[in-house]
Design an enzyme around this catalytic site. Structure first.
Site, PDB file in Angstrom:
ATOM      1  N   ILE A  73       4.799  -3.436  -7.992  1.00  0.00           N
ATOM      2  CA  ILE A  73       4.054  -2.196  -8.188  1.00  0.00           C
ATOM      3  C   ILE A  73       4.744  -1.103  -7.376  1.00  0.00           C
ATOM      4  O   ILE A  73       4.723  -1.135  -6.151  1.00  0.00           O
ATOM      5  CB  ILE A  73       2.583  -2.329  -7.739  1.00  0.00           C
ATOM      6  N   ARG A  74       5.414  -0.163  -8.070  1.00  0.00           N
ATOM      7  CA  ARG A  74       6.176   0.891  -7.394  1.00  0.00           C
ATOM      8  C   ARG A  74       7.008   0.295  -6.265  1.00  0.00           C
ATOM      9  O   ARG A  74       7.037   0.796  -5.142  1.00  0.00           O
ATOM     10  CB  ARG A  74       5.231   1.974  -6.867  1.00  0.00           C
TER      11      ARG A  74
ATOM     12  N   GLY B 235       0.861  -1.181   0.000  1.00  0.00           N
ATOM     13  CA  GLY B 235       0.000   0.000   0.000  1.00  0.00           C
ATOM     14  C   GLY B 235       0.895   1.227   0.000  1.00  0.00           C
ATOM     15  O   GLY B 235       1.928   1.253  -0.648  1.00  0.00           O
ATOM     16  N   GLU B 236       0.526   2.216   0.770  1.00  0.00           N
ATOM     17  CA  GLU B 236       1.286   3.464   0.854  1.00  0.00           C
ATOM     18  C   GLU B 236       1.940   3.515   2.230  1.00  0.00           C
ATOM     19  O   GLU B 236       1.269   3.739   3.241  1.00  0.00           O
ATOM     20  CB  GLU B 236       0.332   4.627   0.638  1.00  0.00           C
ATOM     21  N   SER B 237       3.238   3.291   2.281  1.00  0.00           N
ATOM     22  CA  SER B 237       3.953   3.152   3.557  1.00  0.00           C
ATOM     23  C   SER B 237       3.830   4.385   4.445  1.00  0.00           C
ATOM     24  O   SER B 237       3.659   4.263   5.659  1.00  0.00           O
ATOM     25  CB  SER B 237       5.423   2.823   3.307  1.00  0.00           C
TER      26      SER B 237
ATOM     27  N   CYS C 216       5.965  -5.296   0.027  1.00  0.00           N
ATOM     28  CA  CYS C 216       6.142  -3.984  -0.611  1.00  0.00           C
ATOM     29  C   CYS C 216       6.196  -2.875   0.448  1.00  0.00           C
ATOM     30  O   CYS C 216       7.228  -2.687   1.065  1.00  0.00           O
ATOM     31  CB  CYS C 216       5.060  -3.755  -1.667  1.00  0.00           C
TER      32      CYS C 216
ATOM     33  N   GLU D  82       0.297 -11.654  -2.914  1.00  0.00           N
ATOM     34  CA  GLU D  82      -1.154 -11.733  -2.718  1.00  0.00           C
ATOM     35  C   GLU D  82      -1.935 -11.383  -3.984  1.00  0.00           C
ATOM     36  O   GLU D  82      -3.141 -11.604  -4.063  1.00  0.00           O
ATOM     37  CB  GLU D  82      -1.580 -10.826  -1.552  1.00  0.00           C
TER      38      GLU D  82
ATOM     39  N   HIS E 294       4.295  -8.313  -4.589  1.00  0.00           N
ATOM     40  CA  HIS E 294       2.965  -8.612  -4.043  1.00  0.00           C
ATOM     41  C   HIS E 294       2.545 -10.050  -4.346  1.00  0.00           C
ATOM     42  O   HIS E 294       1.858 -10.294  -5.338  1.00  0.00           O
ATOM     43  CB  HIS E 294       1.925  -7.669  -4.650  1.00  0.00           C
TER      44      HIS E 294
END
Length: 186
Positions: A131-132, A45-47, A77, A169, A167
């Site tokens: 992803i990023r 997600g967004e850390s 991630c 998942e 990821h």
């Protein structure tokens, strides 16, 4: 199994665990960290957002103590960033429980996202979704490298902590989640 559910891909981890027959619950507030659990997943997600929410909800110290006291922990991630001692290109403290340095957004922006297959531990042809994504730039003596993609370290383990830059998942392959479940049962 507890899954941090403040932001990010927590639902996908829940579905993966369900496929493996593992019960899980969402961790949304400090009291949820007190529930009995065999392990905890810190999703992608967004850390920065996740860490801000952990602080705002007064969960940071508790989750850090659980990890330091041996709770099996799996960060994917953004979860890898939360666990890292240092983030090379970012000036903020996260949990810092794993003896790794990582580079945030190492593959560029969203357009730099990609899929590939690789080896994870001894399992070959495992699908990876980046992803990023970050990657590990340095690691300590107690860290075991589990995966390398394009000469970059993308999965590591240190004692009770497992971290992937990708990821798992977001695939149908269960091997990495099974590896973590096995860690929890040791």
């Amino acid at each position: 199994m507890g899954i941090l559910a403040l932001q990010g891909a927590f639902i996908e981890h829940t579905k993966m665990l369900h496929r493996l027959g593992v019960d899980s619950f969402e961790i949304r507030q400090k009291k949820d960290l007190l529930l009995p659990m065999d392990g905890i997943i810190l999703p992608g997600g967004e850390s920065t957002t996740m860490f801000k929410l952990l602080n705002d909800l007064d969960m940071t110290t508790t989750i850090k103590e659980l990890i330091q006291n041996g709770l099996p922990t799996f960060g994917t991630c953004a979860g890898m960033l939360l666990l890292a001692k240092t983030v090379d290109n970012y000036h903020s403290d996260f949990l810092g429980t794993m003896n790794i340095a990582v580079k945030k957004n190492a593959y560029g922006r969203q357009l730099g996202s990609f899929r590939t297959t690789g080896t994870f531990a001894s399992t070959q042809n495992v699908p990876f979704v980046f992803i990023r994504a970050p990657h590990v730039t340095e690691y300590g003596d107690t860290v075991e490298v589990l995966s390398i993609v394009n000469d970059k370290i993308v999965a590591v383990r240190e004692h009770n902590q497992l971290a992937t830059a990708f990821h798992p998942e977001l695939t149908t392959d269960t091997s990495i989640h099974q590896y973590f479940i096995d860690m929890c049962q040791q």
